[in-house]
Enzyme design. Structure first.
Site, PDB file in Angstrom:
ATOM      1  N   ALA A  72       0.825  -1.210   0.000  1.00  0.00           N
ATOM      2  CA  ALA A  72       0.000   0.000   0.000  1.00  0.00           C
ATOM      3  C   ALA A  72       0.857   1.256   0.000  1.00  0.00           C
ATOM      4  O   ALA A  72       0.439   2.293  -0.532  1.00  0.00           O
ATOM      5  CB  ALA A  72      -0.934  -0.005   1.205  1.00  0.00           C
ATOM      6  N   THR A  73       2.044   1.192   0.601  1.00  0.00           N
ATOM      7  CA  THR A  73       2.933   2.357   0.596  1.00  0.00           C
ATOM      8  C   THR A  73       3.301   2.734  -0.831  1.00  0.00           C
ATOM      9  O   THR A  73       3.288   3.915  -1.200  1.00  0.00           O
ATOM     10  CB  THR A  73       4.198   2.063   1.420  1.00  0.00           C
ATOM     11  OG1 THR A  73       3.834   1.876   2.790  1.00  0.00           O
ATOM     12  CG2 THR A  73       5.192   3.213   1.328  1.00  0.00           C
ATOM     13  N   SER A 199      -3.897  -3.055   1.184  1.00  0.00           N
ATOM     14  CA  SER A 199      -2.804  -3.995   1.403  1.00  0.00           C
ATOM     15  C   SER A 199      -3.341  -5.379   1.722  1.00  0.00           C
ATOM     16  O   SER A 199      -4.347  -5.520   2.423  1.00  0.00           O
ATOM     17  CB  SER A 199      -1.925  -3.495   2.558  1.00  0.00           C
ATOM     18  OG  SER A 199      -0.910  -4.418   2.860  1.00  0.00           O
ATOM     19  N   CYS A 324       8.255   5.214  22.978  1.00  0.00           N
ATOM     20  CA  CYS A 324       9.169   4.082  22.906  1.00  0.00           C
ATOM     21  C   CYS A 324       9.184   3.377  21.563  1.00  0.00           C
ATOM     22  O   CYS A 324      10.225   3.026  21.051  1.00  0.00           O
ATOM     23  CB  CYS A 324       8.773   3.088  23.978  1.00  0.00           C
ATOM     24  SG  CYS A 324       6.992   2.859  24.017  1.00  0.00           S
TER      25      CYS A 324
END
Length: 401
Positions: A72-73, A199, A324
């Site tokens: 999908a990117t 995706s 984090c």
């Protein structure tokens, strides 16, 4: 209990039926689909069958509107760069402040190239600032690119209405639908969306395969050039096994769409269980339409990373938008855009379910979380329960005595 997977917005387990559909194309049908000999025929047939399956799930009017990509990117980058190539005189792009990095990174790059990027904000519940959106629409805008469903909160955006408004001003509209496809019914033929990314691995298909929906008669410039594959719109020999797997995953997602009602029931049970047993918590997007599988809750005064580590010790996989996981000292850009206060944003945890999630797994998570949060709060310098004061009119506006 071990192996409780509640991180399905990150990726999903491959459905056994998808794997079964892929195996012949990994073992037996190894020809190039572009070849005219007999070895290419079965691969070509598998490719076109998958195209039909994907088009059906998306509600596309024509199978030719489906362009297979590596992910999908890639599809999102292709859509954005195509739009600006076709309208070089238009130097503005509209997106949102809570997009996936696949969109944000491209927009940041284009901003450095001189484009004006309008980042539409959201409310504290994640709702899009529609007034800002309509104000930003102009003849200088080449493209609107925005997600259908937010990957962190599950909040749904009114993309159909947004696309219509863009069309009225001659603006192309691209939608990142990675977190919406397979979870809510979609009928692209009934919308004005020009391009859409999705995706395979988010719907129990294989990694390494995605697609770009391109509405018929929409002008287009390919990103990957070379061969004639995908009707000249995306060069490179097709990943046939992956594409067949994506097609099978789309067909199964269509068949199992009614199961999303039971997934939502489990999601609601998880929300209720955590919010009623753990104080100083906030459900993200509580009063907004959301995908049926996503729960994002902020546990104030503690770090999301620590929660995830203890959850993992209990055999539970989840995700965090806190500092984090990104290697940054800041909460996620989504939490910041929603103006979630520091003490809450750092403790946001996303639980994302699927049709493979079971009720006993939800109950196990509900059982484990109160003790995890309590243990971490005893170590937190911010947690002084007898001194925490809640400001009038808001759950998260604390002062410390």
């Amino acid at each position: 209990m071990k192996n409780v997977y509640l991180d399905n917005n990150a990726t999903t387990r491959i459905d056994p039926m998808v794997l079964e559909a892929m195996m012949p194309y990994l073992r037996d049908y190894y020809g190039n689909p572009s070849s005219i000999h007999d070895f290419g025929g079965p691969c070509r047939a598998g490719l076109e069958c998958a195209r039909e399956q994907v088009a059906s799930l998306l509600g596309a009017a024509y199978t030719s509107e489906i362009i297979f990509t590596s992910c999908a990117t890639e599809a999102t980058s292709t859509a954005i760069y195509s739009a600006i190539a076709l309208a070089p005189e238009r130097r503005e792009i509209i997106t949102t402040a809570v997009e996936h990095p696949a969109t944000l990174a491209v927009c940041e790059h284009l901003e450095r190239q001189g484009y004006m990027i309008h980042r539409i904000g959201v409310s504290e519940e994640g709702a899009l600032d529609t007034a800002h959106y309509y104000d930003a629409l102009s003849e200088n805008v080449a493209l609107v690119t925005m997600m259908w469903a937010n990957n962190e909160t599950g909040v749904l955006f009114p993309v159909s209405e947004m696309a219509t408004a863009a069309h009225e001003r001659g603006i192309l509209f691209h939608c990142d639908a990675v977190q919406a496809v397979g979870k809510i019914p979609i009928s692209l033929r009934a919308t004005d969306i020009d391009m859409l990314s999705c995706s395979a691995h988010k719907i129990h298909g294989p990694k390494g395969c995605g697609c770009l929906y391109l509405r018929r008669n929409t002008r287009f410039r390919p990103l990957v050039r070379g061969g004639h594959q995908e009707r000249g719109r995306r060069a490179g020999t097709e990943n046939i096994a992956g594409i067949v797997g994506m097609g099978a995953a789309c067909e199964l997602a269509d068949v199992h769409m009614p199961m999303m009602a039971s997934v939502q029931e489990m999601r609601d049970r998880l929300e209720t269980g955590l919010l009623t047993t753990i104080p100083h918590t906030l459900l993200m997007g509580a009063n907004q339409p959301r995908t049926p599988n996503t729960v994002n809750i902020a546990f104030e005064y503690i770090e999301g990373e620590a929660i995830l580590l203890l959850l993992n010790h209990c055999g539970i996989a989840a995700s965090s938008g806190s500092a984090c996981t990104s290697g940054s000292l800041e909460p996620s850009h989504v939490m910041r855009a929603m103006n979630i206060p520091y003490t809450a944003a750092h403790g946001s945890i996303r639980f994302s379910l699927s049709r493979f999630t079971r009720e006993r797994e939800i109950e196990w998570a509900i059982e484990q979380m109160p003790d995890i949060v309590a243990r971490l709060r005893t170590l937190s310098p911010y947690w002084q329960q007898d001194k925490v004061q809640i400001a009038q009119g808001g759950l998260f506006a604390p002062t410390y005595g």
